[in-house]
Design an enzyme around this catalytic site. Structure first.
Site, PDB file in Angstrom:
ATOM      1  N   GLU A   1      27.921 -13.012 -29.463  1.00  0.00           N
ATOM      2  CA  GLU A   1      26.889 -12.574 -30.418  1.00  0.00           C
ATOM      3  C   GLU A   1      26.998 -11.106 -30.829  1.00  0.00           C
ATOM      4  O   GLU A   1      26.796 -10.776 -32.003  1.00  0.00           O
ATOM      5  CB  GLU A   1      25.487 -12.857 -29.858  1.00  0.00           C
ATOM      6  CG  GLU A   1      25.125 -14.334 -29.782  1.00  0.00           C
ATOM      7  CD  GLU A   1      25.800 -15.077 -28.631  1.00  0.00           C
ATOM      8  OE1 GLU A   1      26.258 -14.407 -27.676  1.00  0.00           O
ATOM      9  OE2 GLU A   1      25.876 -16.322 -28.685  1.00  0.00           O
TER      10      GLU A   1
ATOM     11  N   ARG B   1      30.790 -27.453 -32.733  1.00  0.00           N
ATOM     12  CA  ARG B   1      32.174 -27.159 -32.335  1.00  0.00           C
ATOM     13  C   ARG B   1      33.158 -28.102 -33.026  1.00  0.00           C
ATOM     14  O   ARG B   1      34.121 -27.663 -33.666  1.00  0.00           O
ATOM     15  CB  ARG B   1      32.327 -27.267 -30.809  1.00  0.00           C
ATOM     16  CG  ARG B   1      31.507 -26.202 -30.099  1.00  0.00           C
ATOM     17  CD  ARG B   1      31.555 -26.300 -28.581  1.00  0.00           C
ATOM     18  NE  ARG B   1      30.454 -25.531 -28.002  1.00  0.00           N
ATOM     19  CZ  ARG B   1      30.552 -24.721 -26.971  1.00  0.00           C
ATOM     20  NH1 ARG B   1      31.681 -24.565 -26.345  1.00  0.00           N
ATOM     21  NH2 ARG B   1      29.497 -24.060 -26.522  1.00  0.00           N
TER      22      ARG B   1
ATOM     23  N   ASP C   1      17.389 -19.751 -30.613  1.00  0.00           N
ATOM     24  CA  ASP C   1      18.161 -18.783 -31.404  1.00  0.00           C
ATOM     25  C   ASP C   1      18.672 -19.288 -32.758  1.00  0.00           C
ATOM     26  O   ASP C   1      18.318 -18.767 -33.819  1.00  0.00           O
ATOM     27  CB  ASP C   1      19.331 -18.225 -30.572  1.00  0.00           C
ATOM     28  CG  ASP C   1      20.156 -19.307 -29.852  1.00  0.00           C
ATOM     29  OD1 ASP C   1      19.803 -20.499 -29.928  1.00  0.00           O
ATOM     30  OD2 ASP C   1      21.159 -18.952 -29.208  1.00  0.00           O
TER      31      ASP C   1
ATOM     32  N   GLU D   1      26.341 -29.516 -29.446  1.00  0.00           N
ATOM     33  CA  GLU D   1      27.630 -28.889 -29.140  1.00  0.00           C
ATOM     34  C   GLU D   1      28.759 -29.573 -29.914  1.00  0.00           C
ATOM     35  O   GLU D   1      29.688 -28.920 -30.396  1.00  0.00           O
ATOM     36  CB  GLU D   1      27.923 -28.939 -27.630  1.00  0.00           C
ATOM     37  CG  GLU D   1      26.907 -28.215 -26.754  1.00  0.00           C
ATOM     38  CD  GLU D   1      26.884 -26.700 -26.934  1.00  0.00           C
ATOM     39  OE1 GLU D   1      27.695 -26.164 -27.711  1.00  0.00           O
ATOM     40  OE2 GLU D   1      26.014 -26.060 -26.314  1.00  0.00           O
TER      41      GLU D   1
HETATM   42  C1  DMJ Z   1      27.713 -20.796 -29.027  1.00  0.00           C
HETATM   43  O1  DMJ Z   1      28.020 -22.088 -28.644  1.00  0.00           O
HETATM   44  C2  DMJ Z   1      26.856 -20.791 -30.266  1.00  0.00           C
HETATM   45  O2  DMJ Z   1      26.955 -19.538 -30.870  1.00  0.00           O
HETATM   46  C3  DMJ Z   1      25.430 -21.144 -29.985  1.00  0.00           C
HETATM   47  O3  DMJ Z   1      24.623 -21.061 -31.127  1.00  0.00           O
HETATM   48  C4  DMJ Z   1      24.878 -20.217 -28.928  1.00  0.00           C
HETATM   49  N1  DMJ Z   1      25.688 -20.145 -27.777  1.00  0.00           N
HETATM   50  C5  DMJ Z   1      27.114 -20.093 -27.857  1.00  0.00           C
HETATM   51  C6  DMJ Z   1      27.743 -18.749 -27.711  1.00  0.00           C
HETATM   52  O4  DMJ Z   1      27.109 -17.869 -26.910  1.00  0.00           O
END
Ligand code: DMJ
Length: 377
Positions: A290, A32, A159, A28
């Protein structure tokens, strides 16, 4: 998008000494904070952001001091120590592999090779336990091997592994064959094992596989996939990737359109039976990005205005149902501002060159990073 912020205008807290003894999540913080700082450095040219990127990047590096070099999930950015969660020595696959766009960029800008953390193309590329390019959701920090084998999803915990295969390949000028090979294999794996159509409305969706048993469940998170597939096709990958992107985009749209609020559930459980009725669904919406992210890619590549219309409908629903008073849970995920609203802004912008997809690759938190210039021949 012209960013007008100067370092002197930043709130004092940003310039103060960092807190000691704070545990943060490696993934994270990378996507971020490090991603945000690198992106802001490129958009403003202000050196301060690169210095801050280097500072946080260095503070996160202790996470890689493990027997396998597969990083721990948590780092104490004051003490310089790192650890896995209390209950396991496993790390989550998406978390350890979706940090390289950022660290590679930091390494390139600083000319410091130790920031090159080759977890994905390097450590995971040849690991046993993959299934036609699909990867298990956990990896052990001691052994460096996959654990919980036999469970495959494109949703939570996996993902962005797939997303970063393609995006690193693009970032690096399409020269790293191991990344491309893994990405192409994974798309074939999805087609072979995870793709189905719903009975009632013939919607194509990506389900999950658990020890050879198919589960018709799709996280909203999987809606990054149409955009990623379209980005690959735009970069010369097979045309059937775009066909699949178009079908999955329709499904992600329907995940919103079929709900009374016009907002998608966090998880959709699809109906495989050939009878009428809506696909039953999980209930809450977290303002995730997404679908609008994919709508942005689809609009840029097809110029089909229906994708703007679908995005507009989602924005209207957010306005109508999610602007709430204090009585509700007082949480708003930072990705709503960082990603969801940014992608909607880009979707509605008439300037198709704004953060051009031929010049930038967006990290998984929607922070644009430059595609590297090709070396002189
Ligand atoms: C985000 O923090 C990023 O896109 C991550 O890869 C997946 N989850 C969240 C948003 O849904």
């Amino acid at each position: 998008m012209q960013l007008m912020v100067e370092s002197s205008q930043l709130a004092p807290a940003f310039n103060s000494p960092p807190l000691s003894n704070v545990d943060v999540n490696l993934f994270e913080s990378t996507i971020r904070i490090l991603g945000g700082l690198l992106s802001t450095y490129h958009l403003t040219g202000d050196q301060l952001f690169l210095e801050k990127a280097k500072d946080i990047g260095s503070r996160l590096m202790p996470a890689f001091k493990t027997p396998s070099k597969i990083p721990y999930s948590d780092v104490n950015i004051g003490k310089g120590t790192a650890h896995p969660p209390r209950w396991t020595s496993d790390s989550t696959l998406a978390e350890v592999t979706s940090i390289q766009l950022e660290f590679r960029e930091l390494s390139r800008l600083t000319q410091e090779p130790h920031y090159q953390v080759r977890t994905q193309g390097g450590l995971v590329h040849k690991l046993p336990g993959k299934h036609d390019g699909l990867v298990p959701m956990f990896i052990n920090t001691n052994s460096g091997q996959f654990t919980h084998k036999g469970v495959f999803t494109l949703g939570a915990r996996a993902d962005s592994y797939y997303e970063y295969l393609l995006k690193q390949w693009i970032q690096g000028g399409k020269t790293e064959d191991d990344l491309l090979e893994d990405y192409l294999q994974a798309v074939e794996g999805v087609k072979k094992h995870l793709l189905r159509q719903t009975g009632p409305s013939r919607l194509t969706f990506v389900g999950e596989l658990s020890h050879n048993r198919f589960n018709p469940k799709m996280d909203h998170l999987v809606c990054f996939l149409p955009g990623t597939l379209a980005l690959g096709a735009h970069n010369g990958l097979p045309g059937d990737h775009m066909d699949l992107a178009l079908q999955l985009m329709e499904t992600c749209h329907q995940m919103y359109a079929q709900m009374e609020t016009g907002l998608s559930p966090e998880i959709a459980h699809f109906n495989l039976q050939a009878r009428d009725g809506r696909d039953p669904a999980d209930r809450h919406n977290l303002l995730r990005p997404e679908t609008v992210e994919s709508l942005f890619y689809m609009y840029r590549f097809t110029k089909d205005t229906k994708y703007r219309d679908w995005g507009w409908d989602i924005l209207q629903s957010f306005n109508k149902y999610t602007k709430v008073q204090r009585s509700h849970r007082p949480d708003m995920e930072s990705f709503f501002l960082g990603e969801t609203l940014k992608y909607l802004y880009l979707l509605f912008s008439d300037d198709m060159e704004l953060l051009s997809l031929d010049k930038y690759v967006f990290n998984t938190e929607a922070h644009p990073l430059p595609i590297w210039p090709s070396p002189p021949k």
